[in-house]
Design a protein around this motif. Structure first.
Motif, PDB file in Angstrom:
ATOM      1  N   THR A 178       0.322  -2.424 -19.843  1.00 53.53           N
ATOM      2  CA  THR A 178       1.448  -1.721 -20.462  1.00 53.53           C
ATOM      3  C   THR A 178       1.459  -0.250 -20.102  1.00 53.53           C
ATOM      4  O   THR A 178       2.518   0.383 -20.037  1.00 53.53           O
ATOM      5  CB  THR A 178       1.405  -1.887 -21.991  1.00 53.53           C
ATOM      6  OG1 THR A 178       1.425  -3.285 -22.303  1.00 53.53           O
ATOM      7  CG2 THR A 178       2.590  -1.207 -22.661  1.00 53.53           C
ATOM      8  N   SER A 179       0.300   0.319 -19.857  1.00 56.16           N
ATOM      9  CA  SER A 179       0.214   1.731 -19.474  1.00 56.16           C
ATOM     10  C   SER A 179      -1.051   1.944 -18.663  1.00 56.16           C
ATOM     11  O   SER A 179      -1.953   1.101 -18.659  1.00 56.16           O
ATOM     12  CB  SER A 179       0.208   2.636 -20.711  1.00 56.16           C
ATOM     13  OG  SER A 179      -0.932   2.385 -21.516  1.00 56.16           O
ATOM     14  N   GLY A 180      -1.120   3.085 -17.982  1.00 54.90           N
ATOM     15  CA  GLY A 180      -2.310   3.372 -17.198  1.00 54.90           C
ATOM     16  C   GLY A 180      -2.094   4.518 -16.235  1.00 54.90           C
ATOM     17  O   GLY A 180      -1.054   5.177 -16.245  1.00 54.90           O
ATOM     18  N   ILE A 181      -3.099   4.755 -15.406  1.00 55.48           N
ATOM     19  CA  ILE A 181      -3.040   5.793 -14.378  1.00 55.48           C
ATOM     20  C   ILE A 181      -3.414   5.147 -13.046  1.00 55.48           C
ATOM     21  O   ILE A 181      -4.394   4.398 -12.960  1.00 55.48           O
ATOM     22  CB  ILE A 181      -3.990   6.961 -14.696  1.00 55.48           C
ATOM     23  CG1 ILE A 181      -3.529   7.689 -15.960  1.00 55.48           C
ATOM     24  CG2 ILE A 181      -4.050   7.950 -13.526  1.00 55.48           C
ATOM     25  CD1 ILE A 181      -4.424   8.853 -16.373  1.00 55.48           C
ATOM     26  N   LEU A 182      -2.623   5.433 -12.034  1.00 49.63           N
ATOM     27  CA  LEU A 182      -2.856   4.872 -10.709  1.00 49.63           C
ATOM     28  C   LEU A 182      -3.080   6.008  -9.719  1.00 49.63           C
ATOM     29  O   LEU A 182      -2.338   6.984  -9.703  1.00 49.63           O
ATOM     30  CB  LEU A 182      -1.645   4.041 -10.273  1.00 49.63           C
ATOM     31  CG  LEU A 182      -1.795   3.210  -8.993  1.00 49.63           C
ATOM     32  CD1 LEU A 182      -2.807   2.085  -9.213  1.00 49.63           C
ATOM     33  CD2 LEU A 182      -0.447   2.627  -8.581  1.00 49.63           C
ATOM     34  N   THR A 183      -4.124   5.882  -8.911  1.00 54.44           N
ATOM     35  CA  THR A 183      -4.449   6.884  -7.895  1.00 54.44           C
ATOM     36  C   THR A 183      -4.644   6.201  -6.550  1.00 54.44           C
ATOM     37  O   THR A 183      -5.246   5.134  -6.469  1.00 54.44           O
ATOM     38  CB  THR A 183      -5.742   7.644  -8.273  1.00 54.44           C
ATOM     39  OG1 THR A 183      -5.507   8.387  -9.475  1.00 54.44           O
ATOM     40  CG2 THR A 183      -6.130   8.626  -7.179  1.00 54.44           C
ATOM     41  N   GLY A 184      -4.127   6.809  -5.521  1.00 51.08           N
ATOM     42  CA  GLY A 184      -4.287   6.251  -4.188  1.00 51.08           C
ATOM     43  C   GLY A 184      -3.563   7.109  -3.173  1.00 51.08           C
ATOM     44  O   GLY A 184      -3.215   8.255  -3.443  1.00 51.08           O
ATOM     45  N   PHE A 185      -3.325   6.541  -1.993  1.00 49.45           N
ATOM     46  CA  PHE A 185      -2.660   7.336  -0.964  1.00 49.45           C
ATOM     47  C   PHE A 185      -1.673   6.485  -0.169  1.00 49.45           C
ATOM     48  O   PHE A 185      -1.766   5.261  -0.121  1.00 49.45           O
ATOM     49  CB  PHE A 185      -3.686   7.971  -0.011  1.00 49.45           C
ATOM     50  CG  PHE A 185      -4.472   6.994   0.814  1.00 49.45           C
ATOM     51  CD1 PHE A 185      -4.011   6.571   2.057  1.00 49.45           C
ATOM     52  CD2 PHE A 185      -5.688   6.501   0.357  1.00 49.45           C
ATOM     53  CE1 PHE A 185      -4.733   5.674   2.825  1.00 49.45           C
ATOM     54  CE2 PHE A 185      -6.421   5.602   1.114  1.00 49.45           C
ATOM     55  CZ  PHE A 185      -5.945   5.189   2.361  1.00 49.45           C
ATOM     56  N   SER A 186      -0.726   7.180   0.415  1.00 56.25           N
ATOM     57  CA  SER A 186       0.290   6.560   1.251  1.00 56.25           C
ATOM     58  C   SER A 186       0.080   6.994   2.687  1.00 56.25           C
ATOM     59  O   SER A 186      -0.263   8.140   2.966  1.00 56.25           O
ATOM     60  CB  SER A 186       1.682   6.994   0.776  1.00 56.25           C
ATOM     61  OG  SER A 186       2.680   6.622   1.706  1.00 56.25           O
ATOM     62  N   THR A 187       0.282   6.062   3.610  1.00 52.66           N
ATOM     63  CA  THR A 187       0.171   6.378   5.025  1.00 52.66           C
ATOM     64  C   THR A 187       1.156   5.509   5.804  1.00 52.66           C
ATOM     65  O   THR A 187       1.590   4.462   5.309  1.00 52.66           O
ATOM     66  CB  THR A 187      -1.265   6.151   5.526  1.00 52.66           C
ATOM     67  OG1 THR A 187      -1.377   6.577   6.884  1.00 52.66           O
ATOM     68  CG2 THR A 187      -1.666   4.691   5.433  1.00 52.66           C
ATOM     69  N   PHE A 188       1.521   5.931   6.984  1.00 52.76           N
ATOM     70  CA  PHE A 188       2.456   5.208   7.840  1.00 52.76           C
ATOM     71  C   PHE A 188       1.633   4.418   8.844  1.00 52.76           C
ATOM     72  O   PHE A 188       0.907   5.004   9.656  1.00 52.76           O
ATOM     73  CB  PHE A 188       3.358   6.223   8.546  1.00 52.76           C
ATOM     74  CG  PHE A 188       4.697   5.689   8.958  1.00 52.76           C
ATOM     75  CD1 PHE A 188       5.457   4.911   8.099  1.00 52.76           C
ATOM     76  CD2 PHE A 188       5.216   5.979  10.210  1.00 52.76           C
ATOM     77  CE1 PHE A 188       6.706   4.436   8.468  1.00 52.76           C
ATOM     78  CE2 PHE A 188       6.465   5.507  10.604  1.00 52.76           C
ATOM     79  CZ  PHE A 188       7.207   4.739   9.726  1.00 52.76           C
ATOM     80  N   ARG A 189       1.736   3.100   8.818  1.00 53.70           N
ATOM     81  CA  ARG A 189       0.790   2.290   9.577  1.00 53.70           C
ATOM     82  C   ARG A 189       1.481   1.125  10.282  1.00 53.70           C
ATOM     83  O   ARG A 189       2.515   0.629   9.848  1.00 53.70           O
ATOM     84  CB  ARG A 189      -0.281   1.758   8.614  1.00 53.70           C
ATOM     85  CG  ARG A 189      -1.431   1.043   9.268  1.00 53.70           C
ATOM     86  CD  ARG A 189      -2.518   0.780   8.255  1.00 53.70           C
ATOM     87  NE  ARG A 189      -3.112   2.006   7.737  1.00 53.70           N
ATOM     88  CZ  ARG A 189      -3.934   2.057   6.706  1.00 53.70           C
ATOM     89  NH1 ARG A 189      -4.259   0.950   6.071  1.00 53.70           N
ATOM     90  NH2 ARG A 189      -4.439   3.205   6.307  1.00 53.70           N
ATOM     91  N   ASN A 190       0.868   0.672  11.380  1.00 53.69           N
ATOM     92  CA  ASN A 190       1.370  -0.493  12.100  1.00 53.69           C
ATOM     93  C   ASN A 190       1.274  -1.740  11.227  1.00 53.69           C
ATOM     94  O   ASN A 190       0.220  -2.028  10.651  1.00 53.69           O
ATOM     95  CB  ASN A 190       0.555  -0.731  13.377  1.00 53.69           C
ATOM     96  CG  ASN A 190       0.925   0.244  14.483  1.00 53.69           C
ATOM     97  OD1 ASN A 190       2.092   0.501  14.713  1.00 53.69           O
ATOM     98  ND2 ASN A 190      -0.075   0.769  15.165  1.00 53.69           N
ATOM     99  N   VAL A 191       2.384  -2.471  11.132  1.00 53.13           N
ATOM    100  CA  VAL A 191       2.386  -3.798  10.500  1.00 53.13           C
ATOM    101  C   VAL A 191       3.151  -4.707  11.456  1.00 53.13           C
ATOM    102  O   VAL A 191       4.369  -4.688  11.512  1.00 53.13           O
ATOM    103  CB  VAL A 191       3.027  -3.786   9.095  1.00 53.13           C
ATOM    104  CG1 VAL A 191       2.095  -3.179   8.081  1.00 53.13           C
ATOM    105  CG2 VAL A 191       4.355  -3.036   9.082  1.00 53.13           C
TER     106      VAL A 191
END
Length: 378
Positions: A178-191
């Motif tokens: 229902t609630s929380g904290i999210l941490t991470g990173f975004s990158t542009f990558r081959n798919v």
């Protein structure tokens, strides 16, 4: 199915390739502008606050770009990606948009807006993404422009709440918690044979961060209400760079309603939603069964027919100097099409409850109010 409904569906099938204005009821459509003067006059009517000679807070409409194109050397804050990498490996991936695709921008309207507001040095400093609505702050002199930039640099680097941007999103599905904290990173990558933005829920390496191969971000969130497999989520983030909030919500199996790119990562597996990896193709995209009925659009067309329902209800600048004891809180109510969708999806009551609670007096004077109303606190 009654006769009227069959007629409506036949009519829609003929119009499915036409612009959104022909597909949806007028109340679902974001406002449109044909020239800079028209936009400037609209913005003048939407002034949320004006500290003469210092700041003007305006309500940025959904679908309007602030500058429209990638800026030389990254614009106000420099490049968010490594130049050599972009030049060598991303050649042709990020293309300049055609002028007709950009439309009228906030920057285009400044010349007229300066005259209307009698602020000859009014300039653009930093705004919100095209797919967002909300309040933005325009400085009236170079000194205050630099103050805003310094404030944004500090707050975007914060790793713990409270964060700078506070927003509401209507999402498909809901997070597990229902609630929380999210941490991470975004990158542009081959798919596969193309590239996409990818989010990873872990700490970014120092090399990737310093080399601008990845952008780290933090989000706190809470689910206000879920009905008919659609949710209203209140979230706060320290930055919007590299699609971070969109990726984070998708990572929690709750992509933003209308977000064509990332909604596609929610697959229909045996009648239930399941998050799949970027780049996968050929799967059936999850669409809550009742959503088509509620909105009145065939399921196959929902992905391409809706605006992105995400609104920044306030932006907090902790310290802008002068007499503003608690900084500057620029706040704006959601636009008409957002409110209409909340009503359509039976989420309007949850929003009204949230709004009333948010606008109660804050007990701790050191903390800025989580204002949602159409004004700004100086």
């Amino acid at each position: 199915m009654n006769v009227l409904r069959r007629i409506q569906l036949r009519r829609f099938s003929k119009e499915v390739q036409q612009p959104i204005q022909a597909q949806l009821d007028e109340s679902f459509n974001p406002v449109q502008f044909s020239d800079p003067g028209q936009l400037a006059r609209y913005l003048k009517k939407k002034i949320l606050a004006h500290a003469p000679g210092r700041f003007v807070v305006i309500e940025k409409p959904y679908g309007i770009s602030c500058v429209g194109q990638l800026q030389e050397n990254g614009g106000v804050f420099g490049n968010s990606v490594r130049d050599e990498r972009k030049a060598e490996k991303w050649a042709g991936t990020i293309k300049a948009r055609k002028e007709e695709d950009i439309g009228v921008t906030i920057s285009d309207s400044l010349k007229v807006l300066r005259k209307l507001l009698r602020e000859p040095q009014l300039s653009f400093c930093t705004g919100l993404k095209r797919y967002l609505s909300g309040a933005i702050v325009l400085p009236c002199n170079e000194k205050d422009a630099n103050i805003l930039k310094d404030c944004i640099r500090r707050m975007s680097a914060d790793v713990e709440p409270p964060y700078m941007y506070n927003a509401l999103a209507i999402t498909v599905g809901r997070p597990e918690k229902t609630s929380g904290i999210l941490t991470g990173f975004s990158t542009f990558r081959n798919v596969g044979k193309h590239k996409e933005y990818i989010f990873e829920e872990r700490k970014v390496s120092k090399r990737a961060k310093m080399g601008k191969f990845a952008v780290e971000g933090h989000m706190s969130y809470r689910v206000l209400e879920t009905k008919n497999d659609v949710s209203l989520i209140d979230f706060s983030v320290n930055k919007f760079a590299r699609h971070l909030p969109r990726l984070m919500l998708t990572q929690m199996s709750s992509p933003i309603l209308g977000d064509t790119i990332y909604w596609r990562r929610l697959a229909n597996v045996d009648g239930s939603p399941e998050l799949i990896s970027a780049g996968n193709r050929g799967h059936q995209i999850w669409v809550p069964p009742i959503l088509s009925e509620k909105i009145g659009i065939p399921s196959r067309s929902l992905l391409t027919s809706l605006p992105i329902y995400c609104h920044v209800y306030n932006t907090v600048f902790e310290d802008v100097g002068g007499h503003e004891a608690h900084g500057l809180v620029a706040a704006a109510r959601p636009p008409a099409h957002f409110i209409k969708m909340l009503d359509t999806l039976d989420l309007l009551t949850a929003y009204k409850k949230f709004k009333n609670q948010s606008e109660k007096p804050v007990e701790d004077p050191a903390m800025p109010a989580a204002r949602t109303s159409g004004d700004a606190l100086f």
